[in-house]
Design an enzyme around this catalytic site. Structure first.
Site, PDB file in Angstrom:
ATOM      1  N   ASP A 665       0.820  -1.211   0.000  1.00 17.15           N
ATOM      2  CA  ASP A 665       0.000   0.000   0.000  1.00 17.15           C
ATOM      3  C   ASP A 665       0.855   1.263   0.000  1.00 17.15           C
ATOM      4  O   ASP A 665       2.028   1.246   0.390  1.00 17.15           O
ATOM      5  CB  ASP A 665      -0.888   0.039   1.257  1.00 17.15           C
ATOM      6  CG  ASP A 665      -2.062  -0.919   1.168  1.00 17.15           C
ATOM      7  OD1 ASP A 665      -2.108  -1.719   0.211  1.00 17.15           O
ATOM      8  OD2 ASP A 665      -2.924  -0.886   2.061  1.00 17.15           O
ATOM      9  N   ASP A 666       0.216   2.369  -0.412  1.00 16.58           N
ATOM     10  CA  ASP A 666       0.697   3.744  -0.222  1.00 16.58           C
ATOM     11  C   ASP A 666       1.752   4.185  -1.233  1.00 16.58           C
ATOM     12  O   ASP A 666       2.344   5.247  -1.077  1.00 16.58           O
ATOM     13  CB  ASP A 666       1.229   3.977   1.198  1.00 16.58           C
ATOM     14  CG  ASP A 666       0.142   3.845   2.244  1.00 16.58           C
ATOM     15  OD1 ASP A 666      -1.036   3.774   1.858  1.00 16.58           O
ATOM     16  OD2 ASP A 666       0.471   3.806   3.441  1.00 16.58           O
ATOM     17  N   HIS A 720      -5.998   9.030   0.281  1.00 23.06           N
ATOM     18  CA  HIS A 720      -5.917   8.210   1.495  1.00 23.06           C
ATOM     19  C   HIS A 720      -6.853   8.673   2.616  1.00 23.06           C
ATOM     20  O   HIS A 720      -6.472   8.702   3.790  1.00 23.06           O
ATOM     21  CB  HIS A 720      -4.476   8.186   2.017  1.00 23.06           C
ATOM     22  CG  HIS A 720      -4.154   6.964   2.835  1.00 23.06           C
ATOM     23  ND1 HIS A 720      -4.401   6.870   4.177  1.00 23.06           N
ATOM     24  CD2 HIS A 720      -3.597   5.777   2.479  1.00 23.06           C
ATOM     25  CE1 HIS A 720      -4.014   5.697   4.623  1.00 23.06           C
ATOM     26  NE2 HIS A 720      -3.509   5.009   3.619  1.00 23.06           N
ATOM     27  N   HIS A 813       3.842  -2.269   2.937  1.00 23.03           N
ATOM     28  CA  HIS A 813       3.816  -0.917   2.390  1.00 23.03           C
ATOM     29  C   HIS A 813       5.077  -0.646   1.573  1.00 23.03           C
ATOM     30  O   HIS A 813       6.180  -1.018   1.981  1.00 23.03           O
ATOM     31  CB  HIS A 813       3.689   0.107   3.512  1.00 23.03           C
ATOM     32  CG  HIS A 813       2.402  -0.016   4.279  1.00 23.03           C
ATOM     33  ND1 HIS A 813       2.209  -0.983   5.237  1.00 23.03           N
ATOM     34  CD2 HIS A 813       1.245   0.695   4.210  1.00 23.03           C
ATOM     35  CE1 HIS A 813       0.983  -0.877   5.733  1.00 23.03           C
ATOM     36  NE2 HIS A 813       0.377   0.128   5.128  1.00 23.03           N
TER      37      HIS A 813
END
Length: 850
Positions: A665-666, A720, A813
Site C-alpha cells: 500500500d501507499d 488516502h 507498504h
C-alpha cells in the site's frame, strides 16, 4: 535521543553470563549487591499451607543465567510446599548431566540444542528439522528412551548462538543478515582486510560453529579471535572487533542495544531452556510439572536478557533478581508494593509534530532494578537515523518518571525527562521536557508482533466482551498476533474507530468501557446510493440471529427465474472463517477478510451455510455473517465438500502447491517501490500494489516498472481518506480519479485493476455497494505485520513466517515513509516461504458486473 551517533562507551568491567559469580567487584557493585540481598532477605517465603513435602535437589551449571533459573525453580517449589536443596554451580554440561544420572540432583535447567548435540550426540538439524518444536520433540524422546529423563515445558527464550554487532557498525557495513555478513566478509577478504569475529575458542571446532556456518552460507574468510566470554563485548563496544559470537539471552545484547544478525538460512539450532527431571522423581511428585510449567511461558528472550544483564553487569544477586521477577509476575507472594503493576518491559512510543505527522519513534526499555534504555529512530526519506540513550526510571503511583542522562554522543545536559502515565500496563499519556529531538507530541502504540506487558491485559479486556467471541490465551499470551489483531479490528469497527488493528489510547480506553456495538441491534439504515440499473429482487432484512457476533446482514432475495444472476457472497463487517464443511466444528481452511466478495457455489439444505470459492479454495461460510445476493438461485448442496488439495497449515511441499497473495500500500514511491520490486523479481514473485492516485503522475516511471514486471495495480483512493462515513460524490471522486491516473500511465485492463483497498480498512454499509457499482471488489487482508511502524526487520519477518497460510493476503507498504525494514524483511522471508512450497501471486479481482 539526538540524531544518529556512535554506540555508548562500554563499561570496561562488563562480565557475561558465561562467567562465574566469584570475581572482584567494585565498591558500587558490592553496595548494590548488599542492598538487593537485604531486600531479598527482608521478604521471606510465605509459610507453606500444607505439611512440608519431599525434598527436591536442584542443580545448575556454572553461569549466571543458570543461577537465576535454578533460584526461580527453587522459590516456586518452596512456595508449593516442597523442601529444596540448592546444588548450584556444578560445572559445565557433562558435570550437570552426570549428577542427574547418578541421582545427586533431581533436575536442572538444560537447553534443547545442548541436549541434542552435546548429550545425544546427534547431527545438527537442517532444513525443516531445524525447528524449535521438532528439536524439542527429538530431545525429549531421546532423553526419555535412553535415560528416563523428562523434559518439562520449554521457555520461549532461545539461547542459541548468534552473531552480534554494534548498530552503527552494522549500518556502516550494510549488514542485517548473516548472508550480508558473509558477503561483506568476502569483499573485505578480497581487499586484504578481513572482518574480525571474536568468540569462544570452541566455535572454531563445533559443527554448529564456524565450520558449519561456512558450509551453510558458502565458504568465507574472517579473522577469528578466540577469547574468553567476558572479553567479547568489551572488544566489540570499543571497536576492536567487527562482530562477536553471542548467545541469544546474553544480557549485553539488550543492555548495550546491539544488533543481532538474522540467521536467514536458519543454520543455528534452537536452544530453548527447560527443566530436565529424573523420571522416577516426577512420577513420585507429579505436581512439580504444573508448578514449573507456570513459569515457562513468561521467560522470553527479553526477560532473560534483562535479568542476565543485572547479574553480569550491574552486580545484582541472582537470588534477588529471581525473587523480584516471581513476585512481580504474581507467582509467589510478596509485599504489597512488590505486587503492584510491574512496569518492566519495552514500549514503542511514536513522535508526531504539530500537524500529526509521524516523525520518529522511541523504544523505551524499562529494566529491572531501575535502569532504562532508549533507542530513537528518526524517520527520514532514504535512511533510518538511529541513536541510543541510557538513564533511570522511577515508579510514582501510576506514573513512571524516566530520566535520560546519556546519549550516544555523551552526557545530556540537561537530562531529558519523560513522565509516562499508565493504565494497567498501557501508557495513556507521555509528557517530555528538555526533549533533544524537538518533537511536540508522543503516543504509545501496540502493533503486530509486539511483546509487552500490556498485551496480557489487552487479551483479558477482549475476552470480557462476549460478542467478540475472543478466548484469552492466558499467561502465554504475551504476543500481539493475528488473532488478537482481528479481534481488535472487529472491536474498533463496533466503536466507530478506524479499524487499523493498532492499539492506541482511544482503543485502549474504549476497551475499558465498551459501548454496545453500534448497529447490531438497530435496523440497517436505508442505502443512500442509486440502485443498479437492473434492480435485484427481494428485500434487505436483518439476520435472524439477534445477538450476532458482528454487525452482519443477510440479503434474502426471492427466486427470480427470469433473471440470470451470478450468485455473490459478501463477508460482513468482521473477518469470517472459511470452513471445510457446514459446521462450526469443522476445520478452518483460512480466514476471509471483512468486505470480501466472492462467487457462491451452493447452499446447505436449511440455508444456514453457503458454499463459496475463495481464490481457488472451496469451503463454507456461516449465513448470518454474510450478505448473499440471489441466494435462491444457489443449488442446494447437502454433502460436505471434500477436503481441499492444499493443507490449511503450511507444510513442506513441492514448489507451486501453496499460494500467498502479496500486497503493498501507499505507493508508488521513487525509492522504496523499485527496491520492493527488485526483491519480488529475485524471488519470482508477483504482488498487487494498491496506489495513492495523487502520487501516480509524479512517479509515472515507477508505474512503468511495475507494469513491465507484470505486477498488479489496485486502487487505494486519491488522497488516502477514511471511507467510513464519506459522502457519495467524494467517494466516487477518490476512486475514479485514481483509476483514470492508472489507465493514463498505461495500467492494463486486468484483474488487479478492479481491486480496491480502503485506507485503514475502513468501510461502511454505503461505501461497499458504491465500490461494487463502480466495478470494484473491496479487498482487505489476513496478515498484517504493520511494517509502517518500523517494529524492526526481525519482528516483521517473524510475523510473516508465523502467520503465513495458503490463500492468505499479506499487507505491507512500499510508500508513506521509510520502508527499508520492509525491503530487508521480504529479502529474508520470501526465500524461506518459497522453500516451504509457496508461490506468490497478485490478487485476482474480477470487475463487478462484467
Amino acid at each position: 535521543m539526538r540524531a544518529s551517533g556512535e554506540m555508548v562507551d562500554c563499561l570496561f568491567g562488563c562480565m557475561t553470563k558465561r562467567t562465574t559469580l566469584i570475581r572482584p567487584l567494585t565498591a558500587a557493585a558490592i553496595a548494590v549487591t548488599m542492598a538487593l540481598t537485604l531486600v531479598a532477605c527482608a521478604v521471606p517465603p510465605a509459610p507453606p499451607t500444607r505439611a512440608p513435602g519431599p525434598t527436591i535437589r536442584i542443580g545448575t551449571k556454572d553461569f549466571a543465567e543458570q543461577f537465576i533459573l535454578g533460584e526461580m525453580y527453587a522459590l516456586l517449589l518452596e512456595n508449593a510446599g516442597f523442601r529444596v536443596e540448592r546444588r548450584f554451580d556444578l560445572g559445565p554440561t557433562d558435570a550437570a548431566h552426570a549428577a542427574l544420572l547418578s541421582g545427586e540432583i533431581d533436575f536442572y535447567p538444560e537447553y534443547t540444542g545442548t541436549g541434542l548435540l552435546t548429550v545425544l550426540k546427534a547431527a545438527p538439524p537442517t532444513g525443516s528439522d531445524n525447528d524449535a518444536a521438532k528439536v524439542f520433540d527429538a530431545v525429549a524422546k531421546g532423553y526419555r528412551d535412553r535415560f528416563d529423563l523428562i523434559w518439562l515445558s520449554p521457555a520461549p527464550a532461545n539461547n542459541a548462538q548468534a552473531v552480534a554487532m554494534t548498530k552503527p557498525g552494522a549500518a556502516r557495513l550494510r549488514i542485517v543478515t548473516l548472508s550480508d555478513f558473509v558477503a561483506r566478509a568476502k569483499e573485505r577478504a578480497a581487499q586484504g582486510r578481513r572482518l574480525i569475529l571474536a568468540g569462544l575458542p570452541e566455535f572454531l571446532q563445533r559443527e554448529d560453529g564456524l565450520p558449519g556456518l561456512q558450509r551453510a552460507y558458502g565458504d568465507f574468510e574472517v579473522d577469528f579471535r578466540p577469547i574468553a566470554a567476558a572479553e567479547r563485548y568489551r572488544l566489540l563496544l570499543t571497536d576492536e572487533v567487527d562482530a562477536v559470537v553471542a548467545f541469544g539471552t546474553d544480557g549485553e545484547l539488550g543492555g548495550f542495544d546491539l544488533a543481532t544478525l538474522i540467521d536467514d538460512k536458519a543454520f543455528f539450532p534452537p536452544y530453548n531452556v527447560a527443566p530436565v527431571v529424573r523420571g522416577e522423581v516426577l512420577r513420585r511428585n507429579p505436581r512439580i510439572k504444573n508448578v514449573l510449567d507456570a513459569l515457562a511461558p513468561r521467560l522470553n528472550g527479553g526477560v532473560m536478557r534483562d535479568m542476565n544483564f543485572e547479574v553480569t553487569n550491574q552486580g545484582a544477586a541472582p537470588q534477588a533478581v529471581a525473587r523480584r521477577f516471581l513476585i512481580g509476575e504474581g507467582l509467589i507472594p510478596g509485599p504489597r508494593e512488590a505486587r503492584a503493576v510491574n512496569y518492566v518491559g519495552a514500549y514503542r512510543i511514536v513522535a508526531r509534530d504539530g500537524l500529526q505527522r509521524i516523525k520518529g519513534q522511541a523504544t523505551v526499555a524499562l529494566k529491572p532494578g531501575g535502569a532504562a534504555a532508549v533507542t530513537w529512530v528518526a524517520f527520514v526519506t532514504d535512511t533510518l537515523q538511529t541513536t541510543t540513550g541510557r538513564g533511570q526510571w522511577t515508579p510514582l503511583g501510576d506514573t513512571v518518571v524516566l530520566t535520560i542522562t546519556e546519549s550516544a554522543q555523551g552526557p545530556l545536559q540537561p537530562p531529558a525527562i519523560a513522565k509516562l502515565t499508565f493504565d494497567d500496563h498501557f501508557i495513556v499519556s507521555v509528557e517530555v521536557t528538555n526533549d533533544p529531538t524537538g518533537q511536540t507530541e508522543y503516543a504509545y502504540l501496540i502493533v503486530s508482533g509486539d511483546r509487552t506487558p500490556a498485551i496480557r491485559e489487552l487479551h483479558e479486556r477482549l475476552a470480557r466482551i462476549p460478542w467478540l467471541n475472543f478466548t484469552d490465551p492466558g499467561p502465554s499470551g504475551d504476543a500481539y498476533g493475528e488473532a488478537t489483531r482481528q479481534a481488535v479490528v472487529a472491536f474498533q469497527s463496533s466503536q466507530n474507530l478506524l479499524p487499523t488493528g493498532v492499539v492506541d489510547v482511544e482503543t485502549w480506553r474504549a476497551l475499558g468501557n465498551p459501548a454496545p456495538p453500534g448497529g447490531v441491534n438497530a435496523p440497517l439504515p436505508a442505502p443512500t446510493y442509486a440502485p443498479p440499473a437492473t434492480p435485484m429482487p427481494g428485500g434487505l432484512t436483518r439476520s435472524p440471529r439477534g445477538q450476532g457476533r458482528t454487525r452482519a446482514w443477510l440479503r434474502l432475495a426471492a427466486a427470480h427465474p427470469s433473471q440470470a444472476c451470478t450468485p455473490t457472497i459478501t463477508i460482513g463487517d468482521a473477518a469470517t472463517n472459511l470452513r471445510q464443511s457446514p459446521s462450526t466444528g469443522s476445520p478452518v481452511l483460512t480466514v476471509i477478510p471483512a468486505g470480501t466478495a466472492m462467487e457462491g457455489t451452493g447452499v446447505n439444505a436449511d440455508r444456514t451455510w453457503y458454499r463459496v470459492n475463495y481464490f481457488g479454495t472451496a469451503g463454507w461460510v456461516f449465513a448470518e455473517l454474510v450478505i448473499a445476493e440471489c441466494v435462491q438461485d444457489l443449488p442446494v448442496v447437502d454433502a460436505p465438500i471434500p477436503a481441499p488439495a492444499q493443507p490449511a497449515q503450511p507444510q513442506p511441499a513441492q514448489p507451486g502447491d501453496l499460494v500467498l497473495y502479496l500486497s503493498f500500500d501507499d505507493g508508488p514511491h521513487p525509492t522504496w517501490t523499485p527496491q520492493v520490486l527488485e526483491v519480488l523479481q529475485q524471488n519470482n514473485a508477483k504482488a498487487t500494489f494498491f496506489q495513492i492516485g495523487q502520487q501516480i503522475g509524479a512517479f509515472s516511471d515507477v508505474m512503468q516498472q511495475l507494469i513491465v514486471a507484470g505486477m498488479g495495480v489496485g486502487n487505494h483512493t486519491w488522497s488516502h481518506p477514511s471511507l467510513a462515513g464519506i459522502a457519495r460524490d467524494e467517494f466516487v471522486s477518490q476512486v475514479t480519479r485514481t483509476h483514470e491516473a492508472q489507465v493514463a500511465t498505461g495500467a492494463p485492463e486486468g484483474p488487479s485493476l478492479w481491486c480496491m483497498r480502503p485506507p485503514y480498512g475502513a468501510t461502511d454499509a454505503n461505501t461497499r455497494p458504491w465500490a461494487a457499482e463502480l466495478g470494484y471488489t473491496v479487498v482487505l487482508w489476513t496478515i498484517d505485520p504493520q511494517d509502517w511502524a518500523l517494529p524492526g526487520t526481525q519482528q516483521i519477518i517473524n510475523h510473516i513466517l508465523t502467520h503465513a497460510r495458503p490463500g492468505a493476503i499479506l499487507l505491507s507498504h512500499d510508500g508513506g515513509g521509510n520502508r527499508s525494514q520492509t525491503v530487508d524483511a521480504y529479502r529474508v522471508a520470501l526465500p524461506q516461504l518459497a522453500a516451504q512450497g509457496y508461490r506468490f501471486e497478485a490478487i485476482p479481482c474480477m470487475r463487478m458486473g462484467s
